[in-house]
Design a protein around this motif. Structure first.
Motif, PDB file in Angstrom:
ATOM      1  N   THR A   1      25.677 -12.405  46.010  1.00 22.72           N
ATOM      2  CA  THR A   1      24.499 -11.679  46.289  1.00 22.72           C
ATOM      3  C   THR A   1      24.338 -10.313  45.585  1.00 22.72           C
ATOM      4  N   ILE A   2      23.216 -10.077  45.265  1.00 19.87           N
ATOM      5  CA  ILE A   2      23.169  -8.564  44.730  1.00 19.87           C
ATOM      6  C   ILE A   2      21.939  -7.878  45.350  1.00 19.87           C
ATOM      7  N   TRP A   3      22.511  -6.806  45.862  1.00 29.12           N
ATOM      8  CA  TRP A   3      21.404  -5.837  46.577  1.00 29.12           C
ATOM      9  C   TRP A   3      21.060  -4.614  45.627  1.00 29.12           C
ATOM     10  N   GLY A   4      20.105  -4.146  45.971  1.00 26.96           N
ATOM     11  CA  GLY A   4      19.510  -2.823  45.513  1.00 26.96           C
ATOM     12  C   GLY A   4      19.584  -1.658  46.562  1.00 26.96           C
ATOM     13  N   LEU A   5      20.089  -0.659  46.270  1.00 23.97           N
ATOM     14  CA  LEU A   5      20.350   0.570  47.062  1.00 23.97           C
ATOM     15  C   LEU A   5      19.606   1.846  46.433  1.00 23.97           C
ATOM     16  N   ALA A   6      18.657   2.514  47.254  1.00 21.46           N
ATOM     17  CA  ALA A   6      17.995   3.595  46.905  1.00 21.46           C
ATOM     18  C   ALA A   6      17.219   4.175  47.933  1.00 21.46           C
ATOM     19  N   ARG A   7      17.205   5.552  47.991  1.00 18.31           N
ATOM     20  CA  ARG A   7      16.251   6.171  48.975  1.00 18.31           C
ATOM     21  C   ARG A   7      14.617   5.546  49.268  1.00 18.31           C
ATOM     22  N   GLY A   8      14.281   5.201  50.298  1.00 15.05           N
ATOM     23  CA  GLY A   8      13.033   4.994  50.829  1.00 15.05           C
ATOM     24  C   GLY A   8      11.983   5.936  50.477  1.00 15.05           C
ATOM     25  N   GLU A   9      10.815   5.750  51.014  1.00 14.49           N
ATOM     26  CA  GLU A   9       9.697   6.718  50.965  1.00 14.49           C
ATOM     27  C   GLU A   9       9.863   7.755  52.117  1.00 14.49           C
ATOM     28  N   ASP A  10      10.704   7.556  53.071  1.00  9.99           N
ATOM     29  CA  ASP A  10      10.976   8.444  54.015  1.00  9.99           C
ATOM     30  C   ASP A  10      12.358   9.164  54.044  1.00  9.99           C
ATOM     31  N   ASP A  11      12.890   8.906  52.707  1.00  8.32           N
ATOM     32  CA  ASP A  11      14.229   9.401  52.289  1.00  8.32           C
ATOM     33  C   ASP A  11      15.674   8.847  53.008  1.00  8.32           C
ATOM     34  N   GLN A  12      15.204   7.805  53.707  1.00 10.18           N
ATOM     35  CA  GLN A  12      16.188   7.038  54.273  1.00 10.18           C
ATOM     36  C   GLN A  12      16.696   5.905  53.270  1.00 10.18           C
ATOM     37  N   TRP A  13      18.038   5.729  53.193  1.00  7.78           N
ATOM     38  CA  TRP A  13      18.516   4.595  52.398  1.00  7.78           C
ATOM     39  C   TRP A  13      18.193   3.223  52.730  1.00  7.78           C
ATOM     40  N   VAL A  14      17.763   2.404  51.624  1.00  7.55           N
ATOM     41  CA  VAL A  14      17.490   1.115  51.549  1.00  7.55           C
ATOM     42  C   VAL A  14      18.245   0.305  50.866  1.00  7.55           C
ATOM     43  N   PHE A  15      18.741  -0.806  51.323  1.00  6.40           N
ATOM     44  CA  PHE A  15      19.799  -1.718  50.949  1.00  6.40           C
ATOM     45  C   PHE A  15      19.343  -3.332  51.079  1.00  6.40           C
ATOM     46  N   GLN A  16      18.613  -3.619  49.813  1.00  2.88           N
ATOM     47  CA  GLN A  16      17.651  -4.729  49.964  1.00  2.88           C
ATOM     48  C   GLN A  16      18.411  -5.814  49.033  1.00  2.88           C
TER      49      GLN A  16
END
Length: 459
Positions: free
Chosen positions: A383-398
């Motif tokens: 599996t490959i995930w993407g990690l970045a800050r979302g629009e609310d500045d919370q981390w997203v791991f999709q």
């Protein structure tokens, strides 16, 4: 024509086999006494943290196969467009326009020890001024030193820019290794021009040496050194003066010193240390635009983690091992955890895989919604995930790709595109040369055609 890669069943077999062996998880901590209260922590987990702002759609496209246990891919960033694939048995191959050069760039297979899955040639890194000085740094397990880690500087041949001069070796550092696993291995020059080195806790399981929290050892650390010293210097490297433990205690004073100043005195700390509390930082990557650092930390038996260090960090972070695994107590049966360290920004349990593999920060500009996203995968699940800050500045791991291949490493080319290596290798397996061939892939936008359910395509 492209043909489908049907590896979903293989992925399931690999995951089940690896979970029956030595499986690892991530580490960090909760900043307070007691078990980590996950609902209070901004740590992203698969399926729980929402969608990346751009919601990118990706797949892996094969660049070339026929590789011997590839574990990393590196760019010289010299304008040539060449990629350099690190093979675990001690060879570096040049890939240009999808073709592998017949002549190896580097061949030190006669001195590299590759007999355990986690040993071998770990990485190479090109000096920031490579175009002028031709310097390349290699990190590997050395045969005659029984697998101890060496960082060695080599120089490109003046007669052949496609090959290292075998007589140019200069030993930079040796890290003694008590066991054959958790050696780390990643090398990267930071935006500051210093060389960063990933060093694992030395192996076995559970950090029996207590290396993660021991400032007197190079094990279980992220190291930072200055390699720009004269060749005739009696030292192979210098200590950056702003390293967190570079300052040595002077005349002993008992009075007129603040508590904060006393707390900064560590007379036995190794000055090479930049950060500590790490179990096995197999891969880490700097963002080429921001200078931020992502550390993919291979964990123990339950949790994998990704740590984040902002570009303005002054170093000295403690990432919690071996008190914690991600945001969880170590051992997992413990109900209370000591107050320790900096928490990860993302973690996942072993229902999702077994060993986190950092791949790099995408800055290619061609894949919609992926700019600035850190990509990480799993060795067992693919599996490959993407990690970045979302629009609310919370981390997203999709989750972005279910590749089904055994991911081993990754890096970016000089344009910021991400490339990925995969092997067909396992613990207890044969020598690297006896394994089925490995592959180099490029992360591309999903085409919607000619890719199978795993999101991978082959030439």
């Amino acid at each position: 024509m492209q043909r489908l890669l049907t590896t979903a069943l293989w992925s399931a077999i690999v995951l089940a086999a690896a979970q029956a062996q030595d499986q690892d998880a991530g580490q960090a901590s909760d900043q307070r006494q007691g078990p980590a209260r996950q609902q209070d922590i901004n740590v992203a987990r698969p399926g729980e943290s929402g969608t990346l702002p751009g919601n990118p759609s990706l797949e892996l496209r094969e660049v070339t196969g026929g590789l011997v246990d590839p574990v990393n891919v590196v760019s010289a960033r010299d304008g040539s467009g060449r990629l350099f694939v690190v093979e675990r048995h001690g060879v570096v191959r040049i890939v240009e326009d999808g073709s592998v050069a017949e002549q190896p760039f580097l061949d030190i297979s006669d001195i590299v020890l590759p007999y355990f899955l986690e040993q071998g040639l770990y990485d190479i890194e090109f000096h920031p001024d490579f175009e002028n000085n031709g310097h390349v740094y290699a990190h590997f397990a050395e045969t005659l030193r029984n697998g101890d880690s060496l960082i060695v500087r080599y120089t490109v041949s003046q007669d052949n820019p496609g090959q290292i001069d075998p007589d140019s070796a200069k030993l930079i550092m040796q890290i003694d290794q008590p066991w054959a696993n958790h050696n780390g291995g990643e090398l990267a020059f930071g935006p500051d021009g210093y060389l960063y080195i990933g060093s694992g806790d030395g192996g076995w399981e559970g950090d029996p040496l207590e290396a993660g929290q021991d400032l007197g050892t190079l094990l279980g650390k992220l190291l930072r050194i200055d390699v720009n010293v004269p060749d005739d210097s009696y030292q192979a490297y210098a200590i950056p003066p702003d390293n967190p433990f570079a300052r040595q205690a002077g005349i002993v004073e008992l009075f007129g010193i603040t508590e904060e100043e006393f707390a900064q005195i560590h007379t036995e700390a190794r000055p090479e240390i930049w950060a500590y509390g790490l179990r096995n930082p197999w891969k880490f990557h700097f963002d080429s635009e921001t200078g931020d650092l992502f550390i993919a930390e291979v964990g123990q038996n339950h949790w994998e983690e990704i740590n984040f260090q902002p570009a303005d960090s002054e170093g000295g972070e403690n990432y919690g091992w071996d008190f914690l695994m991600g945001t969880h107590c170590f051992p997992i049966e413990e109900e209370n955890c000591p107050q320790v360290g900096v928490l990860p920004v993302a973690e996942y349990d072993h229902e999702h895989g077994c060993s986190v593999i950092g791949l790099g920060v995408y800055r290619g500009g061609e894949i919609e919604g992926l700019d600035g996203v850190y990509l990480a995968g799993d060795y067992c699940a693919g599996t490959i995930w993407g990690l970045a800050r979302g629009e609310d500045d919370q981390w997203v791991f999709q989750e972005l790709v279910a590749s089904g291949v055994q991911l081993t490493g990754g890096g970016t080319d000089e344009n910021g595109d991400v490339y990925v290596t995969s092997c067909n290798c396992n613990y207890g397996g044969p020598l690297p040369q006896e394994n089925p061939a490995g592959t180099l892939w490029q992360v591309v936008a999903a085409s919607g055609q000619d890719s199978d359910a795993t999101g991978t395509t082959q030439q």
